[in-house]
Design a protein around this motif. Structure first.
Motif, PDB file in Angstrom:
ATOM      1  N   ASP A   1       0.831  -1.213   0.000  1.00 41.91           N
ATOM      2  CA  ASP A   1       0.000   0.000   0.000  1.00 41.91           C
ATOM      3  C   ASP A   1       0.863   1.259   0.000  1.00 41.91           C
ATOM      4  OD1 ASP A   1      -3.001  -0.922   0.294  1.00 41.91           O
ATOM      5  OD2 ASP A   1      -1.749  -2.263   1.501  1.00 41.91           O
TER       6      ASP A   1
ATOM      7  N   HIS B   1      -3.778  -9.662  -1.068  1.00 40.46           N
ATOM      8  CA  HIS B   1      -3.892  -8.214  -0.880  1.00 40.46           C
ATOM      9  C   HIS B   1      -4.943  -7.860   0.177  1.00 40.46           C
ATOM     10  CE1 HIS B   1      -3.866  -3.976  -1.423  1.00 40.46           C
ATOM     11  NE2 HIS B   1      -5.131  -3.951  -1.803  1.00 40.46           N
TER      12      HIS B   1
ATOM     13  N   ASN C   1      -5.802  -3.907  -5.518  1.00 39.53           N
ATOM     14  CA  ASN C   1      -6.885  -3.346  -6.333  1.00 39.53           C
ATOM     15  C   ASN C   1      -6.507  -2.004  -6.959  1.00 39.53           C
ATOM     16  OD1 ASN C   1      -7.116  -2.639  -3.451  1.00 39.53           O
ATOM     17  ND2 ASN C   1      -8.801  -1.339  -4.130  1.00 39.53           N
ATOM     18  N   HIS C   2      -5.452  -1.327  -6.472  1.00 43.57           N
ATOM     19  CA  HIS C   2      -5.019  -0.074  -7.098  1.00 43.57           C
ATOM     20  C   HIS C   2      -4.015  -0.311  -8.223  1.00 43.57           C
ATOM     21  CE1 HIS C   2      -6.738   3.363  -4.790  1.00 43.57           C
ATOM     22  NE2 HIS C   2      -7.072   2.367  -3.987  1.00 43.57           N
TER      23      HIS C   2
ATOM     24  N   ASP D   1      -1.073  -2.788  -4.068  1.00 44.13           N
ATOM     25  CA  ASP D   1      -1.260  -1.329  -4.066  1.00 44.13           C
ATOM     26  C   ASP D   1       0.096  -0.619  -4.056  1.00 44.13           C
ATOM     27  OD1 ASP D   1      -3.974  -1.726  -4.145  1.00 44.13           O
ATOM     28  OD2 ASP D   1      -4.416  -0.760  -2.222  1.00 44.13           O
TER      29      ASP D   1
ATOM     30  N   HIS E   1      -4.084  -3.715   2.164  1.00 37.64           N
ATOM     31  CA  HIS E   1      -5.372  -3.133   1.795  1.00 37.64           C
ATOM     32  C   HIS E   1      -6.036  -2.260   2.853  1.00 37.64           C
ATOM     33  CE1 HIS E   1      -8.909  -2.538  -0.598  1.00 37.64           C
ATOM     34  NE2 HIS E   1      -9.679  -3.046   0.340  1.00 37.64           N
TER      35      HIS E   1
HETATM   36 FE   LIG Z   1      -6.180  -2.052  -1.661  1.00 38.72          FE
END
Ligand SMILES: [Fe+2]
Ligand SMILES: [Fe+2]
Length: 452
Positions: free
Chosen positions: A188, A331, A278-279, A232, A397
């Protein structure tokens, strides 16, 4: 598959294949310094994109049910368990047990719970009476699509539940390293966001590279051979409406290039293991997410970087007469919906208690048990199943640094390198930027480093 991707797989010793199967591959990398690192990829999940049909999901859930049923069969409580079809046909009033998947939970005005569950032979309604306080408390942790043992007394077409049992993990035998060596966990990073914290991240990198700190801190940095980054890496583009206003680097490749400037300083004797989050919009959001390469070339091509799928299993520091430690990295995209949907998890601390989320998932032997937690590709062999019990489970995350232990699986939540965003402020999340969980593989004791 792009030619770059093929090259990347070959570089990692993986035979490129277009088959829609999860792969069991082993890649061994050793470095020639005093304290040698040893990284193996144990399990990755590769999915060949194809037209998804409803039957693929049916098969996915049937296979998942079969795995959970087999796991639950090893429990003494499963002895004499019967199918739902058998239960309904015998009209027995004796206590029985079934192994079934939860398809619906309704709370009645009295506080009693009515569950609908199914197995491969049919479905049945179950009642958990509000008078069974202990059971109602346990049932706060129920989630849809999970498979459990239900014990109870049948009555016509329903069963009154007296006990619920999750698949769970047995206590893992501890695997202590014969030598002092460390692993750190921190994803992240969100490079590209105007909330990315470059100064703190640079200080962290300077410590990791042995440039700052007192003698002992430098010694520990020197003995830190494994750096796990659970996704991320960058803020990505097009994640949410008007994200562009919060981006200081608006081009995706430039975001990865910027991060590569930091990561390339890491000495070659340290392994950097990276999965997408997810990023990381260089790959699809649907899980399992593939190894990153395109757009992230500047990172993927660094000699000590190993890109893995999300989720993945690796093994670190195995030697003669030492099996090393298995690391499950995920993640954690399913965590938001889990916290939202499972009362018990919210009451246990929600975002503040990542270790409770890990424990919840280990007990279910699954990283994303409910259908709507995630965008999941319906692979026949479910990538979210926790088939192998990890020594270390790491996620990111939720931007909260936590360390826990459940039955000898060390639970690690990496924090972040991004200050509180407007969205996080609105929903009341308080991230822990600059906190790094560090694990001594010899003592199996974990600590937190802080870079403010
Ligand atoms: Fe995330
Ligand atoms: Fe993140």
């Amino acid at each position: 598959m792009t030619s770059n991707k093929v090259k990347e797989l070959i570089k990692k010793g993986i035979l490129p294949t277009s088959e829609n199967i999860d792969k069991e591959v082993v890649v061994v990398k050793s470095k020639n310094k005093d304290l040698k690192s040893n990284l193996k990829i144990i399990k990755e999940f590769n999915y060949k994109p194809k037209k998804v049909e409803p039957k693929n999901f049916t098969e996915h859930y049937r296979e998942r049910y079969k795995f959970m049923r087999n796991t639950l069969f090893s429990r003494p409580e499963a002895a004499n368990s019967v199918s739902i079809e058998h239960l309904k046909s015998t009209y027995s009033r004796e206590e029985q047990s079934i192994i079934a998947m939860v398809s619906d939970v309704i709370r009645l005005p009295t506080g009693t719970l009515k569950l609908t569950v199914e197995d491969l032979t049919g479905e049945i309604d179950l009642i958990i009476s509000s008078k069974s306080e202990e059971l109602i408390e346990k049932a706060q942790f129920l989630t849809l699509d999970e498979t459990l043992i239900f014990k109870g007394r049948p009555s016509k077409d329903i069963m009154f539940v007296s006990e619920i049992i999750w698949p769970d993990i047995p206590e893992t035998p501890i695997a202590k390293s014969p030598e002092e060596v460390y692993a750190i966990f921190s994803g992240d990073i969100h490079v590209g966001s105007n909330h990315f914290l470059p100064k703190q991240f640079k200080t962290f990198m300077d410590w990791f590279n042995g440039k700052v700190g007192n003698e002992r801190q430098r010694e520990i940095a020197n003995k830190t051979k494994y750096f796990f980054i659970p996704g991320d890496l960058v803020d990505g583009v097009g994640i949410y409406p008007s994200q562009e206003k919060e981006l200081i680097i608006k081009d995706l490749r430039e975001q990865y290039n910027e991060l590569a400037k930091y990561l390339k300083e890491i000495p070659d004797d340290k392994e950097v293991i990276i999965c997408p989050g997810n990023h990381d919009t260089c790959v699809r959001l649907e899980e399992p997410q593939p190894q990153m390469y395109e757009y992230a070339e500047a990172i993927a091509e660094l000699p000590n970087v190993t890109m893995v799928t999300n989720p993945s299993y690796t093994n670190i520091h195995a030697q003669d007469n030492y099996r090393g430690q298995d690391v499950l990295m995920y993640h954690g995209y399913s965590f938001d919906q889990l916290i939202d949907q499972v009362d018990g998890l919210r009451l246990a601390g929600g975002y503040e208690k990542a270790e409770e989320i890990h424990k919840f998932l280990l007990k279910r032997r699954h990283l994303s048990p409910t259908h709507n937690l995630n965008l999941t590709l319906p692979m026949k062999k479910d990538p979210h199943i926790i088939e192998k019990i990890p020594d270390i489970m790491v996620s990111g995350h939720i931007h909260k640094a936590r360390i826990g232990n459940y039955k000898n699986t060390i639970s690690i939540s990496g924090s972040c390198w991004q200050s509180t965003t407007a969205f996080q402020e609105k929903v009341g999340h308080k991230p822990d930027p600059g906190m790094i969980p560090i694990l001594n593989l010899q003592t199996r004791k974990a600590n937190m480093l802080s870079f403010k």
